[in-house]
Each structure stands twice: as C-alpha cells, then as structure tokens.
Scaffold this active site. Structure first.
Site, mmCIF file in Angstrom:
data_model
loop_
_atom_site.group_PDB
_atom_site.id
_atom_site.type_symbol
_atom_site.label_atom_id
_atom_site.label_comp_id
_atom_site.label_asym_id
_atom_site.label_seq_id
_atom_site.Cartn_x
_atom_site.Cartn_y
_atom_site.Cartn_z
ATOM 1 N N LYS A 77 59.499 51.332 80.054
ATOM 2 C CA LYS A 77 59.318 52.759 80.272
ATOM 3 C C LYS A 77 60.618 53.387 80.769
ATOM 4 O O LYS A 77 61.406 52.740 81.468
ATOM 5 C CB LYS A 77 58.198 52.949 81.300
ATOM 6 C CG LYS A 77 57.695 54.368 81.490
ATOM 7 C CD LYS A 77 56.476 54.347 82.406
ATOM 8 C CE LYS A 77 55.893 55.725 82.643
ATOM 9 N NZ LYS A 77 54.671 55.677 83.483
ATOM 10 N N SER A 155 50.960 58.260 81.870
ATOM 11 C CA SER A 155 52.260 58.786 81.491
ATOM 12 C C SER A 155 53.060 57.847 80.609
ATOM 13 O O SER A 155 54.075 58.235 80.038
ATOM 14 C CB SER A 155 53.064 59.089 82.760
ATOM 15 O OG SER A 155 53.283 57.907 83.515
ATOM 16 N N SER A 179 48.263 55.376 84.538
ATOM 17 C CA SER A 179 49.263 55.542 83.479
ATOM 18 C C SER A 179 49.567 54.310 82.649
ATOM 19 O O SER A 179 50.298 54.384 81.668
ATOM 20 C CB SER A 179 50.568 56.088 84.071
ATOM 21 O OG SER A 179 50.373 57.409 84.521
#
Length: 452
Positions: A77, A155, A179
């Site tokens: 990420k 996210s 997330s």
C-alpha cells in the site's frame, strides 16, 4: 473473477522447477501495464522487481529458499516507507516531503523473506475512507461487475484489485476501521486484520495511532497466515482446521445486519445455515456495547482526534490540496479536547472489557463484513450524501473489531457468479491464531462445491 493460485501452490511450483520467479514477476508486471487505466498502482518497481526475481531464482537453484513467499510478486500500500522515496499515502500534499531514509519495518521483513515488491497500490487519500475513491490518482474498480464500475473498497483499494486481477500474489494493506477486510470482501478475497500490537507500524504513515493495524489480502486463509508470520516476525505454523462440531460462534443480535441489502442478508443467512448444518453451534448473542459505539464516536472518535493531531499543520497550509471529503473528516478532530480524548480512551478500555466478557466462551463472532454489496463509483462521486452514508454503513461492522482491539478475517461466502459478500470471523485481542484456525475450517466448508 476466477480462482487464484495460493502461495503454497506457487511455492511448490517454484520448488519443482515448473515456473520461475522471473516468469511470475513478468506476468504480474505485464498485467499491471495492461491495466494502467484502472489506477490500481501509484508506482511500479519493474526494474527492481526483475532484479529481485533473478536473485531469487539464483538462490533457489543453489538450494536456498528464504520463505514460502520467496520469489512471489507482492504489492504494498502507498503509505509504507521505501528507502529513498517520498511516501505519498494516496495524496499530493506530501509530494515535497523528505524521502524515507529506510524501509518500513514490514517492507524490510518482506524483502528479507524474498518477496518481490512489484509496486505501491492506490488507496483512499491518507487511508481515511472505507470506499476507495481517490480524486488524485483515480479509483480502481472492483473485478466484479466492472462494466458498472463498482467500488473496490478502501482504504486499501488498489491492494484488493491487485490480487484479484493477478497483478500480485498477495498485497499488504492497513486496517484502521476495516481497510483490509472491506476490499477483501468486495474483491472476493481473504483478508486478515491482526491484533494491532502484533505487527509494528514503524514506517507506515499513520491514520490513528490507537487503531492502525497491518495485514495481508490474499487468495486463502493459509496465505494470510503465511504473510502474517512474516509481518509479525513469528515462526510460521500452518493453520489447523478444527472440526466444526467443536466450534461455538456468536452472532450479534443487533447492529450488524441493520440496513443490510437483500443479497447480503440472504447470503449471510444461508452461510449460517450451512455452518450450523456442519455441526457448529451458532448463538444469537446480545452485545449492547455494539449499539453504544456510534454514540461513543459521535464527535469523531479516536480516528478524527489522532488524524487531526498528525495533519493539523498540513491542513493549515495546504487544505486546498486535500480531497475535501477526507479533509472534512479530519477537521472534526479539531473540536475534540484533551479531556474528551482521555475520556474516550478510558471509555474504550471499559467497553473492551465488557465485550470480552460476553465473548469469553465463544470461538469467534460471525457477521457480514459489510452489510451491502459494492456501490457504483459514479453514484458516490456524484453525491456527498450518498458517499458519507455508504462510508458509514460499509465501515460499521469492521470498526467494531478495531475498537475492540481484536483480530478478524474476511472470507468470501457468496455463491459463484453473484456479487461478492464477505463473512467476517472475529475474535478478541491476541486470539489471532485461533481465528485463523476457525477461519480455515469455515473456508473449507464454504469452498466445497457440494455445499455452495
């Protein structure tokens, strides 16, 4: 959406010489390049990945394999530090910030395990939404019903899509309120949120110091266990599935199915029926603390308070560069006083103790990961009302476990060919291994073609 190879299967293929790390890496990079318009990655490490793959193949030829992920393409990420780069966290606000001096702890652990880091995945700006929309770098779409453009979940939006579309064997995301589990649910994957303290967050740009956790999105529960061992620097022990007749699960009697859509409700009810028919005890349990959480967090909660503490200087100078929907949520923390914050921390401790007592005799909680299927990107982009309603609803169930300081898996439970639905199996603090074992038993049940 097709079946994905597991880490164990690919490791065996590498060991037998049926495929090379270079083969796997080139295939991943080709898929990334072919899907550039999907906005899944913010940066690709093609040159470095090829060099790392070559080194992995050389070591394996000499009889040296560093771990089960040695030679496998993994994505990270866009909020993890990589030495020599600026960590952007899905934003443009930090483009002139200093470059990282060293890798994030978990990135270094992956590198030392021989993982091939193929790139940084797109995300909600500063990880502050469960939807995955990003006005700066675009929004990836879920692999299901791509013609309609469904959200991937956030996210860790690019993380989920990178695995589902074969651009990486697994992805590493973060989970502050769901997330990891939300994109896993919307992309038909397994996703594991560990007890937060088990995986160090040094070198990960924070959203909430109290709630942030780091974990994997992958093809199976065992894949998650393999990566969790690397991320937490613990010896890997393969999950062992207990007999379902030995397991006792709790379903919260309130909150978790509120406003559920017809598909999620039907799939969840059918899944619970299958679990009961397989011999597990499943009880409906009153957990009134779950009903209290919305009120406890009514001022914005720990996330807004801690996000404001980190962002206040940036917002005072560069607010116009933020996603307005992200900035508006962070700014709520400005109104939370030190006394409010201290009281909230104390309230949380009492809340956790009460919930832990209610769950003491259960092997885990069961609930839908999200109560609705993935909405259309276009609908949420067009309306603040739709955006914030969907965000609150989609984050609601996973957030319960973050506030509990617990651990949780999301695994697919929907019939093939229908909208993805995640089943969440959650436990209290440090019951990670038990949840992985129970999750494996449920995964085996739900993946049986005769059952589904």
């Amino acid at each position: 959406m097709t079946a994905l190879p597991t880490i164990t299967e690919l490791n065996q293929a590498l060991t037998k010489g049926q495929v090379t790390s270079i083969d796997l890496t080139e295939a991943a990079l080709a898929r990334i390049q072919a899907s550039e318009k999907l906005s899944v990655f913010t940066k690709t490490y093609a040159l470095q990945a090829r060099a790392a793959a070559k080194a992995s193949d050389t070591l394996r030829a000499a009889g040296l394999a560093r771990s089960l992920v040695d030679g496998l393409p993994i994505s990270i990420k866009d909020l993890f530090d990589v030495a020599g780069e600026t960590t952007l966290s899905g934003s443009v606000v930090l483009k002139n910030a200093p470059k990282a001096r060293q890798n994030a702890v978990i990135v270094q652990r992956l590198v030392e395990a021989g993982a091939i880091i193929v790139g940084r995945t797109n995300m909600t700006e500063f990880a502050f939404s469960g939807l995955g929309l990003n006005p700066h770098y675009g929004t990836p779409s879920s692999p299901w019903d791509r013609a309609s453009g469904r959200i991937p979940g956030g996210s860790s939006s690019g993380a989920g899509v990178s695995v589902a579309d074969g651009m990486s064997v697994a992805a590493i995301g973060t989970d502050t309120g769901g997330s990891i589990r939300i994109p896993s649910a919307f992309c038909g994957l397994a996703g594991f949120k560990p007890t937060a303290s088990r995986v160090p967050t040094q070198g990960a740009l924070p959203l909430s110091f109290s709630l942030d956790s780091i974990g994997p999105l992958a093809a199976s529960v065992n894949c998650c266990a393999i990566l969790d061992a690397i991320l937490s620097a613990q010896p890997y022990e393969a999950p062992v599935a207990p007999q379902l007749a030995q397991l006792r699960f709790a379903i919260p009697s309130s909150v978790v199915l509120d406003e559920a859509d017809d598909h999620v409700r039907a799939v969840f009810e059918r899944t619970i029926e299958l679990i009961r028919n397989a011999g597990a005890q499943v009880d409906l349990v009153d957990i009134p603390e779950f009903e209290q959480l919305a009120s406890i967090n009514s001022q914005g909660g720990l996330i807004c308070a801690e996000a404001w503490a980190w962002h206040r200087s940036l917002l005072s100078n560069q607010a116009d560069q933020y996603d307005p929907r992200v900035a508006s949520r962070i700014l709520r923390g400005k109104e939370i006083s030190a006394a409010d914050y201290i009281q909230l921390q104390q309230t949380r401790l009492r809340w956790i103790a009460a919930v832990e007592q209610r769950l003491a005799h259960y092997d885990g909680l069961l609930m839908p990961t999200t109560p609705i299927i993935a909405p259309r990107i276009q609908d949420l982009q067009a309306s603040d009302t739709a955006y914030f309603k969907a965000n609150g609803l989609i984050l609601r169930n996973p957030t319960l476990i973050n506030f509990l300081d617990g651990c949780a898996l999301s695994i697919p439970c929907h019939p093939h060919g229908t909208a993805p639905v995640g089943l969440m199996i959650a436990g209290t603090k440090l019951r990670d291994r038990h949840i992985l074992n129970a999750g494996l038993a449920l995964e085996q049940l739900l993946s049986d073609p005769g059952v589904r």
